[in-house]
Write a protein that holds these residues in place. Structure first.
Motif, PDB file in Angstrom:
ATOM      1  N   PHE A 101      -1.551  42.143  31.800  1.00 27.37           N
ATOM      2  CA  PHE A 101      -2.652  42.396  32.733  1.00 27.37           C
ATOM      3  C   PHE A 101      -2.155  42.275  34.170  1.00 27.37           C
ATOM      4  O   PHE A 101      -2.451  43.133  35.008  1.00 27.37           O
ATOM      5  CB  PHE A 101      -3.810  41.426  32.454  1.00 27.37           C
ATOM      6  N   ASP A 102      -1.397  41.238  34.465  1.00 32.46           N
ATOM      7  CA  ASP A 102      -0.856  41.049  35.814  1.00 32.46           C
ATOM      8  C   ASP A 102       0.107  42.168  36.183  1.00 32.46           C
ATOM      9  O   ASP A 102       0.101  42.666  37.316  1.00 32.46           O
ATOM     10  CB  ASP A 102      -0.154  39.692  35.940  1.00 32.46           C
ATOM     11  N   TYR A 103       0.925  42.576  35.226  1.00 30.73           N
ATOM     12  CA  TYR A 103       1.856  43.680  35.464  1.00 30.73           C
ATOM     13  C   TYR A 103       1.081  44.964  35.762  1.00 30.73           C
ATOM     14  O   TYR A 103       1.431  45.717  36.683  1.00 30.73           O
ATOM     15  CB  TYR A 103       2.764  43.869  34.246  1.00 30.73           C
ATOM     16  N   THR A 104       0.031  45.214  35.017  1.00 32.13           N
ATOM     17  CA  THR A 104      -0.788  46.402  35.222  1.00 32.13           C
ATOM     18  C   THR A 104      -1.386  46.414  36.622  1.00 32.13           C
ATOM     19  O   THR A 104      -1.342  47.436  37.310  1.00 32.13           O
ATOM     20  CB  THR A 104      -1.913  46.462  34.168  1.00 32.13           C
ATOM     21  N   LYS A 105      -1.936  45.288  37.040  1.00 35.02           N
ATOM     22  CA  LYS A 105      -2.497  45.211  38.396  1.00 35.02           C
ATOM     23  C   LYS A 105      -1.422  45.470  39.441  1.00 35.02           C
ATOM     24  O   LYS A 105      -1.662  46.188  40.415  1.00 35.02           O
ATOM     25  CB  LYS A 105      -3.140  43.848  38.645  1.00 35.02           C
ATOM     26  N   SER A 106      -0.265  44.909  39.234  1.00 30.49           N
ATOM     27  CA  SER A 106       0.840  45.081  40.174  1.00 30.49           C
ATOM     28  C   SER A 106       1.233  46.556  40.298  1.00 30.49           C
ATOM     29  O   SER A 106       1.422  47.072  41.408  1.00 30.49           O
ATOM     30  CB  SER A 106       2.030  44.244  39.715  1.00 30.49           C
ATOM     31  N   VAL A 107       1.349  47.222  39.174  1.00 27.90           N
ATOM     32  CA  VAL A 107       1.714  48.642  39.182  1.00 27.90           C
ATOM     33  C   VAL A 107       0.624  49.460  39.877  1.00 27.90           C
ATOM     34  O   VAL A 107       0.924  50.320  40.722  1.00 27.90           O
ATOM     35  CB  VAL A 107       1.958  49.161  37.749  1.00 27.90           C
ATOM     36  N   LEU A 108      -0.616  49.197  39.556  1.00 28.71           N
ATOM     37  CA  LEU A 108      -1.712  49.949  40.173  1.00 28.71           C
ATOM     38  C   LEU A 108      -1.753  49.740  41.686  1.00 28.71           C
ATOM     39  O   LEU A 108      -2.019  50.681  42.442  1.00 28.71           O
ATOM     40  CB  LEU A 108      -3.048  49.576  39.529  1.00 28.71           C
ATOM     41  N   GLU A 109      -1.481  48.539  42.121  1.00 21.58           N
ATOM     42  CA  GLU A 109      -1.436  48.277  43.565  1.00 21.58           C
ATOM     43  C   GLU A 109      -0.303  49.055  44.223  1.00 21.58           C
ATOM     44  O   GLU A 109      -0.473  49.606  45.312  1.00 21.58           O
ATOM     45  CB  GLU A 109      -1.271  46.779  43.834  1.00 21.58           C
ATOM     46  N   GLU A 121      -1.157  55.956  35.910  1.00 24.87           N
ATOM     47  CA  GLU A 121      -0.907  54.561  35.552  1.00 24.87           C
ATOM     48  C   GLU A 121      -2.156  53.903  34.968  1.00 24.87           C
ATOM     49  O   GLU A 121      -2.065  53.069  34.071  1.00 24.87           O
ATOM     50  CB  GLU A 121      -0.403  53.768  36.760  1.00 24.87           C
ATOM     51  N   LEU A 122      -3.303  54.309  35.449  1.00 22.06           N
ATOM     52  CA  LEU A 122      -4.556  53.785  34.896  1.00 22.06           C
ATOM     53  C   LEU A 122      -4.723  54.226  33.444  1.00 22.06           C
ATOM     54  O   LEU A 122      -5.132  53.433  32.591  1.00 22.06           O
ATOM     55  CB  LEU A 122      -5.724  54.254  35.756  1.00 22.06           C
ATOM     56  N   GLU A 123      -4.383  55.455  33.154  1.00 22.16           N
ATOM     57  CA  GLU A 123      -4.451  55.938  31.772  1.00 22.16           C
ATOM     58  C   GLU A 123      -3.492  55.170  30.864  1.00 22.16           C
ATOM     59  O   GLU A 123      -3.835  54.833  29.735  1.00 22.16           O
ATOM     60  CB  GLU A 123      -4.152  57.437  31.719  1.00 22.16           C
ATOM     61  N   LYS A 124      -2.306  54.880  31.356  1.00 24.19           N
ATOM     62  CA  LYS A 124      -1.350  54.079  30.583  1.00 24.19           C
ATOM     63  C   LYS A 124      -1.905  52.681  30.323  1.00 24.19           C
ATOM     64  O   LYS A 124      -1.771  52.137  29.226  1.00 24.19           O
ATOM     65  CB  LYS A 124      -0.024  53.950  31.328  1.00 24.19           C
ATOM     66  N   ALA A 125      -2.512  52.105  31.338  1.00 22.89           N
ATOM     67  CA  ALA A 125      -3.062  50.754  31.220  1.00 22.89           C
ATOM     68  C   ALA A 125      -4.161  50.705  30.167  1.00 22.89           C
ATOM     69  O   ALA A 125      -4.234  49.753  29.381  1.00 22.89           O
ATOM     70  CB  ALA A 125      -3.605  50.285  32.572  1.00 22.89           C
TER      71      ALA A 125
END
Length: 65
Positions: A6-14, A26-30
């Motif tokens: 979850f933290d990694y996903t937020k980091s990538v999206l940011e 990236e949102l679709e991947k998440a």
């Protein structure tokens, strides 16, 4: 482990939020990678995060499919 994802996903999206198309990809991947309760957390985070980035708001529809 899932907290890390979850933290990694937020980091990538940011990091890709400067480019709406990358953000969408990236949102679709998440969505595929996160657990259901993490998706709920992501929705809440996205609502808060996109307040300052209105160009990303149209992509929030992806999360609600």
């Amino acid at each position: 482990m899932s907290k890390l994802m979850f933290d990694y996903t937020k980091s990538v999206l940011e990091r890709v939020s400067f480019h709406p198309i990358l953000f969408c990809k990236e949102l679709e991947k998440a969505i595929k990678a996160l657990l259901p309760y993490e998706l709920e957390q992501l929705k809440e985070w996205l609502l808060d995060y996109t307040v300052e980035k209105p160009e990303l708001k149209p992509y929030l529809v992806i999360v609600n499919r």
